[in-house]
Structures are given as structure tokens and as C-alpha cells.
Scaffold this motif. Structure first.
Motif, PDB file in Angstrom:
ATOM      1  N   HIS A 153       0.833  -1.160   0.229  1.00  8.60           N
ATOM      2  CA  HIS A 153       0.117  -0.006   0.052  1.00  8.60           C
ATOM      3  C   HIS A 153       0.711   1.422  -0.024  1.00  8.60           C
ATOM      4  CE1 HIS A 153      -3.737  -2.314   1.843  1.00  8.60           C
ATOM      5  NE2 HIS A 153      -3.487  -2.922   0.783  1.00  8.60           N
ATOM      6  N   PHE A 154       1.718   1.418  -1.166  1.00  4.22           N
ATOM      7  CA  PHE A 154       2.688   2.611  -1.045  1.00  4.22           C
ATOM      8  C   PHE A 154       1.899   4.021  -1.313  1.00  4.22           C
ATOM      9  CE2 PHE A 154       5.276  -1.140  -2.548  1.00  4.22           C
ATOM     10  CZ  PHE A 154       6.481  -0.823  -1.837  1.00  4.22           C
ATOM     11  N   ASP A 155       0.964   3.565  -2.190  1.00  7.54           N
ATOM     12  CA  ASP A 155       0.046   4.779  -2.453  1.00  7.54           C
ATOM     13  C   ASP A 155      -0.875   5.552  -1.389  1.00  7.54           C
ATOM     14  OD1 ASP A 155      -1.550   2.727  -2.597  1.00  7.54           O
ATOM     15  OD2 ASP A 155      -2.795   3.517  -4.186  1.00  7.54           O
ATOM     16  N   ARG A 156      -1.250   4.619  -0.438  1.00  3.85           N
ATOM     17  CA  ARG A 156      -1.906   4.989   0.698  1.00  3.85           C
ATOM     18  C   ARG A 156      -1.090   5.606   1.529  1.00  3.85           C
ATOM     19  NH1 ARG A 156      -6.207   0.022   2.150  1.00  3.85           N
ATOM     20  NH2 ARG A 156      -6.959  -0.086   0.077  1.00  3.85           N
ATOM     21  N   ARG A 157       0.102   5.261   2.034  1.00  7.49           N
ATOM     22  CA  ARG A 157       1.029   5.711   2.873  1.00  7.49           C
ATOM     23  C   ARG A 157       1.556   6.895   2.467  1.00  7.49           C
ATOM     24  NH1 ARG A 157       2.455   0.230   3.136  1.00  7.49           N
ATOM     25  NH2 ARG A 157       4.325   0.419   1.860  1.00  7.49           N
ATOM     26  N   GLN A 158       1.711   7.106   1.210  1.00 15.83           N
ATOM     27  CA  GLN A 158       2.249   8.494   0.683  1.00 15.83           C
ATOM     28  C   GLN A 158       1.294   9.431   0.673  1.00 15.83           C
ATOM     29  OE1 GLN A 158       5.321   9.056   0.311  1.00 15.83           O
ATOM     30  NE2 GLN A 158       5.078  11.172  -0.407  1.00 15.83           N
ATOM     31  N   ALA A 159      -0.098   9.271   0.559  1.00 20.62           N
ATOM     32  CA  ALA A 159      -1.161  10.082   0.630  1.00 20.62           C
ATOM     33  C   ALA A 159      -1.254  10.732   1.933  1.00 20.62           C
ATOM     34  CB  ALA A 159      -2.538   9.426   0.065  1.00 20.62           C
ATOM     35  N   ILE A 160      -1.238   9.740   2.879  1.00 20.09           N
ATOM     36  CA  ILE A 160      -1.345  10.176   4.421  1.00 20.09           C
ATOM     37  C   ILE A 160      -0.052  11.236   4.542  1.00 20.09           C
ATOM     38  CG2 ILE A 160      -1.078   9.281   6.724  1.00 20.09           C
ATOM     39  CD1 ILE A 160      -2.616   6.639   5.613  1.00 20.09           C
ATOM     40  N   ARG A 161       1.002  10.871   4.253  1.00 18.99           N
ATOM     41  CA  ARG A 161       2.236  11.624   4.804  1.00 18.99           C
ATOM     42  C   ARG A 161       1.968  12.963   3.975  1.00 18.99           C
ATOM     43  NH1 ARG A 161       5.392   7.001   2.441  1.00 18.99           N
ATOM     44  NH2 ARG A 161       6.096   5.964   4.013  1.00 18.99           N
ATOM     45  N   GLN A 162       1.307  13.096   2.774  1.00 19.12           N
ATOM     46  CA  GLN A 162       0.950  14.379   2.081  1.00 19.12           C
ATOM     47  C   GLN A 162      -0.378  15.156   2.930  1.00 19.12           C
ATOM     48  OE1 GLN A 162       2.749  12.922  -1.928  1.00 19.12           O
ATOM     49  NE2 GLN A 162       1.118  14.400  -2.068  1.00 19.12           N
ATOM     50  N   SER A 163      -1.020  14.366   3.706  1.00 20.50           N
ATOM     51  CA  SER A 163      -2.137  15.129   3.952  1.00 20.50           C
ATOM     52  C   SER A 163      -2.235  14.887   5.606  1.00 20.50           C
ATOM     53  CB  SER A 163      -3.390  14.517   3.359  1.00 20.50           C
ATOM     54  OG  SER A 163      -3.594  13.072   3.622  1.00 20.50           O
ATOM     55  N   TRP A 164      -3.232  14.257   6.312  1.00 20.13           N
ATOM     56  CA  TRP A 164      -3.521  14.141   7.417  1.00 20.13           C
ATOM     57  C   TRP A 164      -2.180  13.799   8.358  1.00 20.13           C
ATOM     58  CZ3 TRP A 164      -3.819   9.408   9.969  1.00 20.13           C
ATOM     59  CH2 TRP A 164      -3.984   8.261   9.354  1.00 20.13           C
ATOM     60  N   GLY A 165      -1.436  12.781   7.742  1.00 25.94           N
ATOM     61  CA  GLY A 165      -0.320  12.253   8.698  1.00 25.94           C
ATOM     62  C   GLY A 165       0.928  12.996   8.487  1.00 25.94           C
ATOM     63  N   ARG A 166       0.689  14.295   8.184  1.00 26.19           N
ATOM     64  CA  ARG A 166       1.989  15.030   7.857  1.00 26.19           C
ATOM     65  C   ARG A 166       2.717  15.216   9.308  1.00 26.19           C
ATOM     66  NH1 ARG A 166       1.117  20.109   4.204  1.00 26.19           N
ATOM     67  NH2 ARG A 166       0.784  18.423   3.019  1.00 26.19           N
ATOM     68  N   ALA A 167       3.850  14.817   9.604  1.00 23.51           N
ATOM     69  CA  ALA A 167       4.684  14.718  11.102  1.00 23.51           C
ATOM     70  C   ALA A 167       5.011  16.350  11.026  1.00 23.51           C
ATOM     71  CB  ALA A 167       5.393  13.799  10.873  1.00 23.51           C
TER      72      ALA A 167
END
Length: 397
Positions: A153-167
């Protein structure tokens, strides 16, 4: 003369009342004394002999309950311990397959393979960690976002990093994001993506991976390993959000919600989309099917596994109590069992929508402003909704 008679009559009346009160008090005192002297002998033994449950999980939990209760356990000697409680089916290495379970579950041979696999390794709680981020919580975060994901699930993780999971710093609070993975094995027909996963881990430094089969029934293993990881690597996290990689999380709303909590409320926090009065599905076609040979009874209240929010204090208590709860193949139900063991229950919050929102509101940016979680959402939808909520032009008056 009449006055004298009235006085005499009053004196006699008061004397009679006092005498009556004295007699009543004397009788009660005598009864109390007799009751204290009398020894009441129970008609039945206080500890009754335990009868084995017909379901394998319930029986394993009975064994754990007895084993972890010194008062109950002391009531049995090794000689009189029933065979079903003196469990000799366990191997010296709990992570080796327990083949004796094949005779302990009456319909084992007719169960789907996922059940057989779970039962064979049900006692195993420890797996080696293959990818770790030991310094990710060097500064204790206010909020730890822990996302259950699968290797492909590379695309899901990357989308999360770019949105609500931005650290980093969000609303003046420290946020750390990690992704929790097991092994996507060839036996489950996954392609070998280990090289790409290694590159992803080196680049983003947010992957935590253990060497176990990453399957639906093993999500409980992921839960137990994650609770252990928190205590070893991130015990200072004030709050933890744990959820799936196909949800949208309004991190702004979560931080705003946490900011307004009182200290006692914050300490015992566990909120989500709570399911009550539920029980196991008996239909074999349902994903959550559980046979009667494995579990009987109702489920405790539990928060849907799409995502829930809890305190670091609760995480420590869950870690401790999970050692006393037999692994169950549905992870959110298992967490509910652990909370029940702690004497707690998850709190329902209307901001968690694990069963989505009405279709007519899904393209309205303002529909997400007051929510904490919506499930499911694609990677593209995650990025779109985050852009809406991050826009200074958003006006939801």
C-alpha cells in the motif's frame, strides 16, 4: 387542684413514653447481641469448581483467569487440577505450531485455513522486529499517529504523509506518524516488494515492521506488538491515534478536541465509533465469521478498528492487561476485551464515522470540518479533503 392533676397526668405520660422507648431499645440490643454471637455457616462452598467452556477461546481465557488469580489458583492443588486446566497442549516454545489444538477444537478440520493458522499460533505474542525507528520519539510527541498498513500500500502511505499524517508541528503540537507492517508473504500471493519497502523506509524513516504473516486474523498480533513498541520506543506520547490506511483523519479537529480535555478525562481517554450489544457472526460468508467452537457469548463494547483515539496512560495499561487476555482473531474486539478487563469501556464520539457519511455530503468541504475520522477514502480523496480543510478561504459559517 385542677392544675396539679394536669401536671401529674403529664408526668405519668412522659414516664410511660420513656419506659416504652427503653423496652424497645433493650429488645433491639438483645437481638443484636444474639446475632453477633450467632455464627452463620454458608450452605454452599464459596469457590465453585470451574466447568470447561465448549469454545476453545473461552476455555483458554478461563485458564488465563485462573492462572493469574492467586486466590483462585491456591484453591486447587496440582493433584486435583482438572486436565482441561492443567494445559499440557502448550509447547515449550509458544511460537512453534501447537498441533495439539487440532484435537481440542471439535470442527478444526472443517474450518477455513485462516482459522487453522490462527489456532496453531494463537499462543505466540513475540516476533522479531525487522525495521525499527528507535529515535522517532526522541522528543515525546503530543500525538502519535499509528497507521496499520500492508507492504503493497505505497500509495496510501504516501497520501497520508502528504495530508492528515504530515508529521512535525501542527497547531503548535508535535505530531509523529508511523506505519505498522508485518510481512506480505509469497504464500498469500504478494509480489516481492522488499526492495521498494527498504527504499521507502530509508527515505521517510516512519516504517515499523515485524517478521510475521500480515493477515486479517493477525491484526491482533500487530496490536500486541504495537503496544509493546510504544512502551519501548514512545512511552512519552501523550495521545495515540491508531487506525487503518484507508481512512481520512481530521488531525486539526483531533488536536482541538484534545486541547479542551480536563486532566482526569485525558488520562482515561478512549474514544471512537463504539459498537455495543454485538456478537460473533455465524455466517461463513461474512468476513468476521467466528464458529461456535471458537467463541461463545457476546462481545464487550468496542471501538471500530477503522480508527480510535486514546491516551498514553491507557496504552500502558492495555499493554499490561493484554498479557492476561487470550489472543482473539478480530483486533478491535480484542482491544474491547482488554478494556473490559481493565474495568473500562470505550466512549462513543459522533466525530468518528467508520461507516461513512451520507453521499450527498461527501463532496462538501464543510462536512469534514467537525469530524475526526471518515472511512473509507482513497489516496486521492485524502489529499483533496486535506487541501479543503487547510485552505484559509474555507468558510463554514
Amino acid at each position: 387542684m385542677a392544675l396539679l392533676r394536669r401536671r401529674l397526668k403529664l408526668v405519668v405520660t412522659v414516664t410511660m413514653v420513656n419506659l416504652f422507648i427503653f423496652i424497645i431499645i433493650s429488645r433491639h440490643s438483645s437481638q443484636d447481641k444474639n446475632e453477633h454471637q450467632k455464627v452463620n455457616i454458608p450452605s454452599k462452598p464459596f469457590w465453585t469448581k470451574l466447568a470447561p467452556s465448549s469454545a476453545y477461546w473461552n476455555r483458554q481465557q478461563q485458564f488465563l483467569d485462573l492462572q493469574n488469580n492467586p486466590v483462585l489458583f491456591a484453591n486447587y492443588s496440582n493433584v486435583e487440577l482438572p486436565d482441561w486446566l492443567n494445559d499440557t497442549s502448550l509447547t515449550s516454545d509458544p511460537c512453534k505450531p501447537n498441533f495439539k489444538v487440532t484435537t481440542r477444537v471439535k470442527d478444526y478440520n472443517s474450518l477455513p485455513d485462516r482459522f487453522k493458522d490462527f489456532l496453531l499460533y494463537m499462543q505466540c505474542r513475540s516476533y522479531p522486529i525487522t525495521v525499527d525507528q528507535p529515535n522517532i520519539c526522541r522528543e515525546s510527541p503530543f500525538l502519535l499517529l499509528a497507521v496499520k498498513s500492508l507492504a503493497p500500500h505505497f500509495d496510501r502511505r504516501q497520501a497520508i504523509r502528504q495530508s492528515w499524517g504530515r508529521a512535525g508541528f501542527i497547531a503548535n503540537r508535535t505530531v509523529v506518524t508511523i506505519f505498522l507492517l508485518g510481512n506480505a508473504t509469497a504464500g498469500d500471493h504478494h509480489p516481492d516488494l522488499s526492495g521498494m519497502l527498504q527504499y521507502e523506509s530509508i527515505r521517510h524513516k516512519d516504517i515499523i515492521q515485524w517478521d510475521y504473516r500480515d493477515s486479517f486474523f493477525n491484526l491482533t498480533v500487530k496490536e500486541v506488538l504495537f503496544l509493546e513498541w510504544i512502551q519501548a520506543r514512545c512511552s512519552g506520547a501523550r495521545f495515540i491515534f491508531k487506525g487503518d490506511d484507508d481512512v481520512f483523519v481530521n488531525t486539526y479537529r483531533i488536536l482541538d478536541f484534545l486541547k479542551g480535555l480536563s486532566e482526569p478525562k485525558a488520562r482515561d481517554l478512549f474514544v471512537g465509533d463504539v459498537i455495543t450489544n454485538a456478537g460473533p457472526h455465524r455466517d461463513k460468508k461474512v468476513k468476521y465469521f467466528i464458529p461456535e467452537s471458537m467463541y461463545v457469548g457476546t462481545y464487550p463494547p468496542y471501538a471500530g478498528g477503522g480508527g480510535y483515539l486514546y491516551s498514553g496512560d491507557i496504552a500502558a495499561r492495555l499493554h499490561n492487561v493484554s498479557q492476561h487476555v487470550a489472543l482473539y482473531p478480530i483486533d478491535d474486539v480484542y482491544t474491547g476485551m482488554c478494556l473490559r478487563k481493565l474495568g473500562l469501556a470505550p466512549e462513543k464520539h459522533k466525530g468518528f464515522r467508520t461507516f461513512n457519511i451520507e453521499e450527498k455530503y461527501r463532496s462538501n468541504p464543510c462536512a469534514y470540518k467537525s469530524l475526526m475520522l471518515v472511512h473509507p477514502r482513497t489516496p486521492q480523496e485524502m489529499i483533496q479533503i486535506w487541501a479543503w480543510l487547510s485552505s484559509p478561504d474555507l468558510n463554514c459559517q
